[in-house]
Motif scaffolding. Structure first.
Motif, PDB file in Angstrom:
ATOM      1  N   ALA A   1     -21.731   3.913 -14.265  1.00 47.48           N
ATOM      2  CA  ALA A   1     -20.462   4.623 -14.157  1.00 47.48           C
ATOM      3  C   ALA A   1     -20.691   6.072 -13.735  1.00 47.48           C
ATOM      4  CB  ALA A   1     -19.714   4.579 -15.487  1.00 47.48           C
ATOM      5  N   VAL A   2     -21.891   6.597 -14.001  1.00 46.27           N
ATOM      6  CA  VAL A   2     -22.176   8.001 -13.686  1.00 46.27           C
ATOM      7  C   VAL A   2     -22.182   8.274 -12.183  1.00 46.27           C
ATOM      8  CG1 VAL A   2     -23.857   9.870 -13.936  1.00 46.27           C
ATOM      9  CG2 VAL A   2     -23.365   8.357 -15.853  1.00 46.27           C
ATOM     10  N   PRO A   3     -22.846   7.433 -11.346  1.00 52.47           N
ATOM     11  CA  PRO A   3     -22.742   7.693  -9.907  1.00 52.47           C
ATOM     12  C   PRO A   3     -21.306   7.651  -9.393  1.00 52.47           C
ATOM     13  CG  PRO A   3     -24.527   6.170 -10.352  1.00 52.47           C
ATOM     14  CD  PRO A   3     -23.791   6.341 -11.641  1.00 52.47           C
TER      15      PRO A   3
ATOM     16  N   VAL B   1     -17.758   2.839  -3.558  1.00 50.15           N
ATOM     17  CA  VAL B   1     -18.971   2.094  -3.257  1.00 50.15           C
ATOM     18  C   VAL B   1     -19.824   1.910  -4.516  1.00 50.15           C
ATOM     19  CG1 VAL B   1     -21.141   2.183  -1.995  1.00 50.15           C
ATOM     20  CG2 VAL B   1     -19.017   2.766  -0.828  1.00 50.15           C
ATOM     21  N   ALA B   2     -19.988   2.996  -5.281  1.00 53.12           N
ATOM     22  CA  ALA B   2     -20.837   2.947  -6.474  1.00 53.12           C
ATOM     23  C   ALA B   2     -20.253   2.052  -7.561  1.00 53.12           C
ATOM     24  CB  ALA B   2     -21.049   4.356  -7.013  1.00 53.12           C
ATOM     25  N   LEU B   3     -18.937   1.868  -7.573  1.00 55.52           N
ATOM     26  CA  LEU B   3     -18.303   1.012  -8.568  1.00 55.52           C
ATOM     27  C   LEU B   3     -18.882  -0.398  -8.552  1.00 55.52           C
ATOM     28  CD1 LEU B   3     -16.048   0.620 -10.699  1.00 55.52           C
ATOM     29  CD2 LEU B   3     -14.492   0.060  -8.800  1.00 55.52           C
ATOM     30  N   ALA B   4     -19.314  -0.833  -7.385  1.00 51.47           N
ATOM     31  CA  ALA B   4     -19.874  -2.185  -7.262  1.00 51.47           C
ATOM     32  C   ALA B   4     -21.107  -2.361  -8.139  1.00 51.47           C
ATOM     33  CB  ALA B   4     -20.217  -2.471  -5.797  1.00 51.47           C
ATOM     34  N   MET B   5     -21.888  -1.289  -8.340  1.00 54.23           N
ATOM     35  CA  MET B   5     -23.075  -1.398  -9.189  1.00 54.23           C
ATOM     36  C   MET B   5     -22.706  -1.702 -10.629  1.00 54.23           C
ATOM     37  SD  MET B   5     -25.813   1.484  -7.945  1.00 54.23           S
ATOM     38  CE  MET B   5     -24.821   2.839  -8.560  1.00 54.23           C
ATOM     39  N   SER B   6     -21.682  -1.035 -11.119  1.00 52.90           N
ATOM     40  CA  SER B   6     -21.260  -1.255 -12.499  1.00 52.90           C
ATOM     41  C   SER B   6     -20.718  -2.671 -12.682  1.00 52.90           C
ATOM     42  CB  SER B   6     -20.194  -0.222 -12.884  1.00 52.90           C
ATOM     43  OG  SER B   6     -19.931  -0.270 -14.265  1.00 52.90           O
ATOM     44  N   VAL B   7     -19.951  -3.147 -11.708  1.00 54.89           N
ATOM     45  CA  VAL B   7     -19.445  -4.528 -11.767  1.00 54.89           C
ATOM     46  C   VAL B   7     -20.607  -5.517 -11.776  1.00 54.89           C
ATOM     47  CG1 VAL B   7     -18.086  -6.275 -10.544  1.00 54.89           C
ATOM     48  CG2 VAL B   7     -17.281  -3.905 -10.639  1.00 54.89           C
ATOM     49  N   ALA B   8     -21.622  -5.251 -10.958  1.00 53.98           N
ATOM     50  CA  ALA B   8     -22.782  -6.141 -10.895  1.00 53.98           C
ATOM     51  C   ALA B   8     -23.540  -6.159 -12.220  1.00 53.98           C
ATOM     52  CB  ALA B   8     -23.715  -5.707  -9.772  1.00 53.98           C
ATOM     53  N   ALA B   9     -23.710  -4.986 -12.837  1.00 53.85           N
ATOM     54  CA  ALA B   9     -24.433  -4.915 -14.103  1.00 53.85           C
ATOM     55  C   ALA B   9     -23.700  -5.696 -15.183  1.00 53.85           C
ATOM     56  CB  ALA B   9     -24.615  -3.462 -14.522  1.00 53.85           C
ATOM     57  N   PHE B  10     -22.365  -5.594 -15.216  1.00 56.31           N
ATOM     58  CA  PHE B  10     -21.587  -6.368 -16.185  1.00 56.31           C
ATOM     59  C   PHE B  10     -21.720  -7.865 -15.921  1.00 56.31           C
ATOM     60  CE2 PHE B  10     -17.608  -8.547 -17.279  1.00 56.31           C
ATOM     61  CZ  PHE B  10     -17.592  -8.336 -18.650  1.00 56.31           C
TER      62      PHE B  10
END
Length: 396
Positions: free
Chosen positions: A141-143, A253-262
Motif C-alpha cells: 500500500a505504501v508505493p 499501477v502500484a495497487l495491483a501489487m497489493s491485490v496480488a499479495a492478498f
C-alpha cells in the motif's frame, strides 16, 4: 504482539524502505532544478545509492542480529535511518545529498533484514508464506500512497521536506520497537560473532540449492521492478505528459501489487509457493512480450501502458513474497545471516540492474518492457534449474 500487530509491524519495517524510495519520485524535477543537473537521469542516483547502501549493510545486520538479538540491532538501524534523513534535508550540494542517502540506506538495511528474521523466528513453511503475503499486502500500500504524500508535501513546502516525512516515519518505527517489540531470538539460539561463524552462515546459505537459486531469481525480478520505479517519473512525464496526474497514475499501477499479495495469501497454502512462483514468472514474460508486440504494431498509449504495467506489478506482487520465502525456507537455523545475504544480493542487484534500465530510457517504454522479458526469462531459467531434481512441483 498479537498476530495482526506482528504482521503490521513487519509490514511497517519493510514499508519504510518503500517510503524512502517512492516519496521522492514527484520531487525529481525540483531536485534537478535546485542542483542544476544537466541530465535529468542523474537524479536517479538518489534512489540507486540509497538501495546500494541498504543492500551492502545487510551483510552485517544479519550476523549482528544472530549474535546480539533482533531488537537492539533494529533500534540502531532505525536511529541511523532517521539521522541520515535529517542530513539529507539539510544538505546544500548534490554530492552531499548522495552521501547522506547512502548512509540512510545503511540504516535502512536493519529493518529489511530484521523484518524477515522476525518472521522466520516465529513461523515456518506455508504459515510463514501466509504471513509474508499479508505483510506484502500491507507493505505494497505504501508505493500507492508514497508519491501522493510527496506530491502533497510539494504543494506546501520545498522538496527537502519529503525527507522530513522519512524522519517522522523512522522515529515512529523506533518508538514502536522500543515499546512493543519483544526479542524473538532467545540467548541459547544465538550464534557467535567470530568471522568463522559468520562465513559458515554465509556458506550454508550459498551452498543450499534452493536458497541460492531463489535468491538469484529474486535479484533479477527485483532488477526489472526497480527499473520501473527508477524511470517511472520520466515515463509518465516525458512519454505521456502526465503532469499532476503522475501520483494518481503511479498509485493505480502500484495497487495491483497489493491485490496480488492478498490473492497470494489465499492461494499459497492450497497451491504452494513453488507452483505460484513458476506460473508468475511465466505470466510476467508472456505479458511483456505481448506489450512489445502491441507497441510495435499499434504504438504506445497511456491506457495500454497502465494495463500492461499493472499486470507486471501484479505478477511482482506474487513473486516478491514467494521467492523470498522459498529462499529462506531451508535456512531457518541461520535465519539472520541468510536473510542478510539474500537481502544484500537482491537489493544491490536490483539497484544496479534498475539503474541500468533507468539510464536506458530513450523517450519510450521499450527499454523497460524489454528488461521485464529478458530478466524474467533469466529468473525462470534459474528457478527451473533449481527445481530440476524434483520429480514434480510439490506444494511448499
Amino acid at each position: 504482539m498479537h498476530f495482526y500487530e506482528f504482521v503490521a509491524f513487519i509490514a511497517a519495517c519493510m514499508a519504510l524502505n518503500a517510503l524512502a524510495i517512492d516519496v521522492m519520485l514527484p520531487a525529481m524535477p525540483e531536485l534537478n532544478a535546485d542542483f542544476f543537473l544537466s541530465d535529468p537521469n542523474q537524479s536517479q542516483a538518489v534512489i540507486a545509492l540509497y538501495l546500494v547502501g541498504m543492500g551492502a549493510s545487510q551483510l552485517f545486520y544479519g550476523p549482528l542480529s544472530d549474535r546480539f538479538g533482533r531488537r537492539p540491532v533494529l533500534i540502531g538501524g532505525l536511529a541511523l535511518f532517521s539521522l541520515a534523513g535529517l542530513l539529507s534535508a539539510m544538505t546544500q550540494s548534490f554530492a552531499m545529498l548522495l552521501a547522506a542517502r547512502f548512509v540512510q540506506g545503511l540504516g535502512a538495511g536493519a529493518p529489511r533484514v530484521i523484518a524477515v528474521s522476525l518472521a522466520r523466528d516465529t513461523y515456518s513453511g506455508a504459515q510463514m508464506g501466509r504471513v509474508m503475503s499479508l505483510v506484502m499486502m500491507v507493505f505494497m500500500a505504501v508505493p500507492i500512497l508514497a508519491p501522493s504524500i510527496g506530491q502533497l508535501i510539494l504543494l506546501v513546502a520545498p522538496w527537502r521536506w519529503a525527507f522530513g516525512a522519512l524522519v517522522v516515519g523512522g522515529g515512529l518505527m523506533l518508538a514502536w520497537t522500543l515499546y512493543r517489540l519483544e526479542e524473538t531470538l532467545p540467548v541459547h539460539r544465538r550464534r557467535p560473532m567470530s568471522p568463522a561463524a559468520v562465513f559458515e552462515g554465509f556458506r550454508i546459505a550459498v551452498t543450499t540449492r534452493t536458497t541460492l537459486g531463489y535468491m538469484l531469481a529474486m535479484g533479477l525480478v527485483l532488477g526489472a521492478h526497480m527499473g520501473f520505479v527508477i524511470s517511472a517519473q520520466r515515463i509518465f512525464m516525458d512519454v505521456f505528459n502526465a503532469g499532476q496526474r503522475f501520483s494518481l497514475l503511479f498509485a493505480l499501477v502500484a495497487l495491483a501489487m497489493s491485490v496480488a499479495a492478498f490473492t497470494n495469501s489465499r492461494l499459497v497454502v492450497r497451491f504452494g509457493m513453488r507452483r505460484l512462483a513458476i506460473l508468475g514468472l511465466g505470466a510476467l514474460i508472456v505479458l511483456n512480450l505481448a506489450h512489445l508486440a502491441l507497441v510495435w504494431r499499434h504504438g504506445e498509449s497511456l491506457p495500454l501502458f497502465l494495463l500492461m504495467q499493472a499486470g507486471s506489478m501484479f505478477m511482482f506482487g506474487f513473486l516478491g513474497a514467494n521467492l523470498n520465502t522459498l529462499a529462506m525456507e531451508k535456512v531457518g537455523h541461520v535465519a539472520g545471516t541468510a536473510s542478510s545475504l539474500i537481502g544484500f544480493f537482491t537489493t544491490v542487484s536490483g539497484a544496479v540492474l534498475g539503474f541500468v534500465v533507468g539510464q536506458c530510457f530513450d523517450g519510450s517504454v521499450v527499454p523497460l518492457t524489454s528488461a521485464y522479458v529478458v530478466l524474467g526469462l533469466g529468473a525462470l531459467a534459474i528457478v527451473m534449474v533449481t527445481e530440476r531434481p524434483a520429480a514434480a512441483l510439490p506444494a511448499a
